[in-house]
Design a protein around this motif. Sequence first.
Motif, PDB file in Angstrom:
ATOM      1  N   LEU A 132     -11.180  17.872 -11.555  1.00  0.00           N
ATOM      2  CA  LEU A 132     -10.851  17.728 -10.222  1.00  0.00           C
ATOM      3  C   LEU A 132      -9.387  17.377 -10.411  1.00  0.00           C
ATOM      4  CD1 LEU A 132     -11.761  17.218  -7.219  1.00  0.00           C
ATOM      5  CD2 LEU A 132     -12.015  14.748  -7.836  1.00  0.00           C
ATOM      6  N   VAL A 133      -8.641  18.373  -9.808  1.00  0.00           N
ATOM      7  CA  VAL A 133      -7.269  18.323  -9.530  1.00  0.00           C
ATOM      8  C   VAL A 133      -6.711  18.061  -8.274  1.00  0.00           C
ATOM      9  CG1 VAL A 133      -4.865  19.213 -10.290  1.00  0.00           C
ATOM     10  CG2 VAL A 133      -7.025  19.724 -11.814  1.00  0.00           C
ATOM     11  N   MET A 134      -6.271  17.140  -7.711  1.00  0.00           N
ATOM     12  CA  MET A 134      -5.928  16.812  -6.584  1.00  0.00           C
ATOM     13  C   MET A 134      -4.252  16.361  -6.624  1.00  0.00           C
ATOM     14  SD  MET A 134      -9.131  14.820  -5.032  1.00  0.00           S
ATOM     15  CE  MET A 134      -8.315  13.204  -5.187  1.00  0.00           C
ATOM     16  N   LEU A 135      -3.477  16.721  -5.567  1.00  0.00           N
ATOM     17  CA  LEU A 135      -1.995  16.611  -5.332  1.00  0.00           C
ATOM     18  C   LEU A 135      -1.993  15.694  -4.277  1.00  0.00           C
ATOM     19  CD1 LEU A 135       0.949  17.409  -6.101  1.00  0.00           C
ATOM     20  CD2 LEU A 135       0.611  19.050  -4.186  1.00  0.00           C
ATOM     21  N   PHE A 136      -1.182  14.677  -4.554  1.00  0.00           N
ATOM     22  CA  PHE A 136      -0.910  13.447  -3.564  1.00  0.00           C
ATOM     23  C   PHE A 136       0.449  13.565  -3.259  1.00  0.00           C
ATOM     24  CE2 PHE A 136      -4.513  12.212  -5.633  1.00  0.00           C
ATOM     25  CZ  PHE A 136      -5.441  11.420  -4.554  1.00  0.00           C
ATOM     26  N   GLU A 137       0.998  13.488  -1.891  1.00  0.00           N
ATOM     27  CA  GLU A 137       2.449  13.633  -1.614  1.00  0.00           C
ATOM     28  C   GLU A 137       2.481  13.022  -0.350  1.00  0.00           C
ATOM     29  OE1 GLU A 137       3.331  17.649  -1.867  1.00  0.00           O
ATOM     30  OE2 GLU A 137       1.738  18.382  -0.516  1.00  0.00           O
ATOM     31  N   PRO A 138       4.128  12.517  -0.106  1.00  0.00           N
ATOM     32  CA  PRO A 138       4.127  11.848   1.185  1.00  0.00           C
ATOM     33  C   PRO A 138       4.211  12.822   2.394  1.00  0.00           C
ATOM     34  CG  PRO A 138       6.110  12.024  -0.079  1.00  0.00           C
ATOM     35  CD  PRO A 138       4.998  12.472  -1.094  1.00  0.00           C
ATOM     36  N   THR A 189      -4.404   2.125   6.759  1.00  0.00           N
ATOM     37  CA  THR A 189      -4.468   1.074   7.651  1.00  0.00           C
ATOM     38  C   THR A 189      -4.488  -0.109   7.160  1.00  0.00           C
ATOM     39  OG1 THR A 189      -6.785   1.166   7.671  1.00  0.00           O
ATOM     40  CG2 THR A 189      -5.731   2.592   9.131  1.00  0.00           C
ATOM     41  N   VAL A 190      -4.526  -0.503   5.878  1.00  0.00           N
ATOM     42  CA  VAL A 190      -4.452  -1.489   5.377  1.00  0.00           C
ATOM     43  C   VAL A 190      -3.174  -2.036   4.966  1.00  0.00           C
ATOM     44  CG1 VAL A 190      -5.427  -3.280   3.636  1.00  0.00           C
ATOM     45  CG2 VAL A 190      -7.078  -1.419   5.037  1.00  0.00           C
ATOM     46  N   ALA A 191      -2.276  -2.853   5.618  1.00  0.00           N
ATOM     47  CA  ALA A 191      -1.053  -3.049   5.255  1.00  0.00           C
ATOM     48  C   ALA A 191      -1.107  -4.147   3.851  1.00  0.00           C
ATOM     49  CB  ALA A 191      -0.197  -3.715   6.244  1.00  0.00           C
ATOM     50  N   GLY A 192      -0.114  -3.993   3.026  1.00  0.00           N
ATOM     51  CA  GLY A 192      -0.010  -4.850   1.874  1.00  0.00           C
ATOM     52  C   GLY A 192       1.662  -5.362   1.819  1.00  0.00           C
ATOM     53  N   VAL A 193       1.897  -5.904   0.635  1.00  0.00           N
ATOM     54  CA  VAL A 193       3.182  -6.374   0.383  1.00  0.00           C
ATOM     55  C   VAL A 193       4.043  -5.084   0.201  1.00  0.00           C
ATOM     56  CG1 VAL A 193       4.830  -7.731  -0.983  1.00  0.00           C
ATOM     57  CG2 VAL A 193       2.498  -8.714  -0.154  1.00  0.00           C
ATOM     58  N   GLY A 194       4.889  -4.593   0.984  1.00  0.00           N
ATOM     59  CA  GLY A 194       6.093  -3.688   0.670  1.00  0.00           C
ATOM     60  C   GLY A 194       5.341  -2.237   1.001  1.00  0.00           C
ATOM     61  N   GLY A 195       4.223  -2.201   1.393  1.00  0.00           N
ATOM     62  CA  GLY A 195       3.359  -0.785   1.819  1.00  0.00           C
ATOM     63  C   GLY A 195       2.051  -0.750   2.223  1.00  0.00           C
ATOM     64  N   TYR A 196       1.243   0.071   1.748  1.00  0.00           N
ATOM     65  CA  TYR A 196      -0.219   0.115   2.246  1.00  0.00           C
ATOM     66  C   TYR A 196      -0.960   0.141   0.927  1.00  0.00           C
ATOM     67  CZ  TYR A 196       1.588   0.966   7.079  1.00  0.00           C
ATOM     68  OH  TYR A 196       2.161   0.616   8.221  1.00  0.00           O
ATOM     69  N   ASP A 197      -1.999  -0.635   0.957  1.00  0.00           N
ATOM     70  CA  ASP A 197      -2.904  -0.463  -0.177  1.00  0.00           C
ATOM     71  C   ASP A 197      -4.345  -0.295   0.318  1.00  0.00           C
ATOM     72  OD1 ASP A 197      -4.135  -0.809  -2.774  1.00  0.00           O
ATOM     73  OD2 ASP A 197      -3.297  -2.785  -3.091  1.00  0.00           O
ATOM     74  N   GLN A 198      -4.973   0.659  -0.265  1.00  0.00           N
ATOM     75  CA  GLN A 198      -6.172   0.808   0.426  1.00  0.00           C
ATOM     76  C   GLN A 198      -7.136   1.762  -0.417  1.00  0.00           C
ATOM     77  OE1 GLN A 198      -6.128   2.174   4.566  1.00  0.00           O
ATOM     78  NE2 GLN A 198      -8.274   3.025   4.822  1.00  0.00           N
ATOM     79  N   VAL A 199      -8.571   1.459  -0.336  1.00  0.00           N
ATOM     80  CA  VAL A 199      -9.509   2.234  -1.138  1.00  0.00           C
ATOM     81  C   VAL A 199     -10.010   3.484   0.074  1.00  0.00           C
ATOM     82  CG1 VAL A 199     -11.735   1.886  -2.068  1.00  0.00           C
ATOM     83  CG2 VAL A 199      -9.774   0.197  -2.612  1.00  0.00           C
ATOM     84  N   HIS A 200     -10.277   4.454  -0.458  1.00  0.00           N
ATOM     85  CA  HIS A 200     -10.813   5.572   0.304  1.00  0.00           C
ATOM     86  C   HIS A 200     -11.888   6.165  -0.346  1.00  0.00           C
ATOM     87  CE1 HIS A 200      -7.255   5.889   2.822  1.00  0.00           C
ATOM     88  NE2 HIS A 200      -6.557   5.473   1.998  1.00  0.00           N
ATOM     89  N   MET A 223     -11.343   6.065  -4.405  1.00  0.00           N
ATOM     90  CA  MET A 223     -10.100   5.839  -5.079  1.00  0.00           C
ATOM     91  C   MET A 223      -9.091   5.094  -4.227  1.00  0.00           C
ATOM     92  SD  MET A 223      -8.547   9.534  -3.449  1.00  0.00           S
ATOM     93  CE  MET A 223      -8.263   9.895  -1.734  1.00  0.00           C
ATOM     94  N   ARG A 224      -8.215   4.694  -5.026  1.00  0.00           N
ATOM     95  CA  ARG A 224      -7.334   3.455  -4.393  1.00  0.00           C
ATOM     96  C   ARG A 224      -6.038   4.004  -4.352  1.00  0.00           C
ATOM     97  NH1 ARG A 224      -6.151  -2.638  -6.591  1.00  0.00           N
ATOM     98  NH2 ARG A 224      -4.840  -3.263  -5.136  1.00  0.00           N
ATOM     99  N   VAL A 225      -5.449   4.007  -3.313  1.00  0.00           N
ATOM    100  CA  VAL A 225      -3.828   4.691  -3.016  1.00  0.00           C
ATOM    101  C   VAL A 225      -3.158   3.514  -2.533  1.00  0.00           C
ATOM    102  CG1 VAL A 225      -2.768   6.207  -1.614  1.00  0.00           C
ATOM    103  CG2 VAL A 225      -4.984   6.855  -2.507  1.00  0.00           C
ATOM    104  N   TRP A 226      -1.804   3.475  -3.066  1.00  0.00           N
ATOM    105  CA  TRP A 226      -0.878   2.343  -2.532  1.00  0.00           C
ATOM    106  C   TRP A 226       0.316   3.316  -2.202  1.00  0.00           C
ATOM    107  CZ3 TRP A 226       4.244   1.726  -3.193  1.00  0.00           C
ATOM    108  CH2 TRP A 226       4.722   0.696  -2.498  1.00  0.00           C
ATOM    109  N   SER A 227       0.770   3.078  -0.896  1.00  0.00           N
ATOM    110  CA  SER A 227       2.038   4.162  -0.640  1.00  0.00           C
ATOM    111  C   SER A 227       2.834   2.959   0.390  1.00  0.00           C
ATOM    112  CB  SER A 227       1.533   5.249   0.165  1.00  0.00           C
ATOM    113  OG  SER A 227       0.909   4.824   1.314  1.00  0.00           O
ATOM    114  N   THR A 228       4.064   3.566   0.491  1.00  0.00           N
ATOM    115  CA  THR A 228       5.004   2.682   1.279  1.00  0.00           C
ATOM    116  C   THR A 228       4.680   3.386   2.817  1.00  0.00           C
ATOM    117  OG1 THR A 228       6.891   4.363   1.014  1.00  0.00           O
ATOM    118  CG2 THR A 228       6.653   2.313  -0.366  1.00  0.00           C
ATOM    119  N   ALA A 229       4.142   4.579   3.014  1.00  0.00           N
ATOM    120  CA  ALA A 229       4.123   5.057   4.377  1.00  0.00           C
ATOM    121  C   ALA A 229       2.871   4.915   4.698  1.00  0.00           C
ATOM    122  CB  ALA A 229       4.514   6.460   4.183  1.00  0.00           C
ATOM    123  N   ASP A 230       2.490   4.967   6.166  1.00  0.00           N
ATOM    124  CA  ASP A 230       1.021   4.826   6.608  1.00  0.00           C
ATOM    125  C   ASP A 230       0.223   6.008   6.473  1.00  0.00           C
ATOM    126  OD1 ASP A 230       2.407   6.431   8.595  1.00  0.00           O
ATOM    127  OD2 ASP A 230       1.810   4.739  10.341  1.00  0.00           O
TER     128      ASP A 230
END
Length: 98
Positions: A87-93, A50-61, A1-8
């Motif tokens: 499959l119901v998953m909740l993503f939150e900061p 752990t993979v920093a991108g432009v304006g946040g983090y963009d990583q495949v898990h 799954m790929r997740v982009w976030s502004t937090a680490d």
Amino acid sequence: MRVWSTADDFNVTLAQPLKMSNGAYEMTNAAVSVDEKALAFGTALTIEQTVAGVGGYDQVHELAINVDAPTKSESGPSTNGSYSGDLVMLFEPTPVTQ
């Protein structure tokens, strides 16, 4: 799954137990994991980005789903066929600590 976030890091929760069935049989002992960390129903798991991108983090898990195959009953139909479930998953900061 790929997740982009502004937090680490972020929290992910299994919002409902995974149940896979075909109407006659159910696959049992469903287990969901993210990056080899078990995801339990109703319990938040913190995932680090752990993979920093432009304006946040963009990583495949790695998302893994394991279930046990159903056992055919003596008089029941074949276990072959298509099984489905939600499959119901909740993503939150994660909460900000000060």
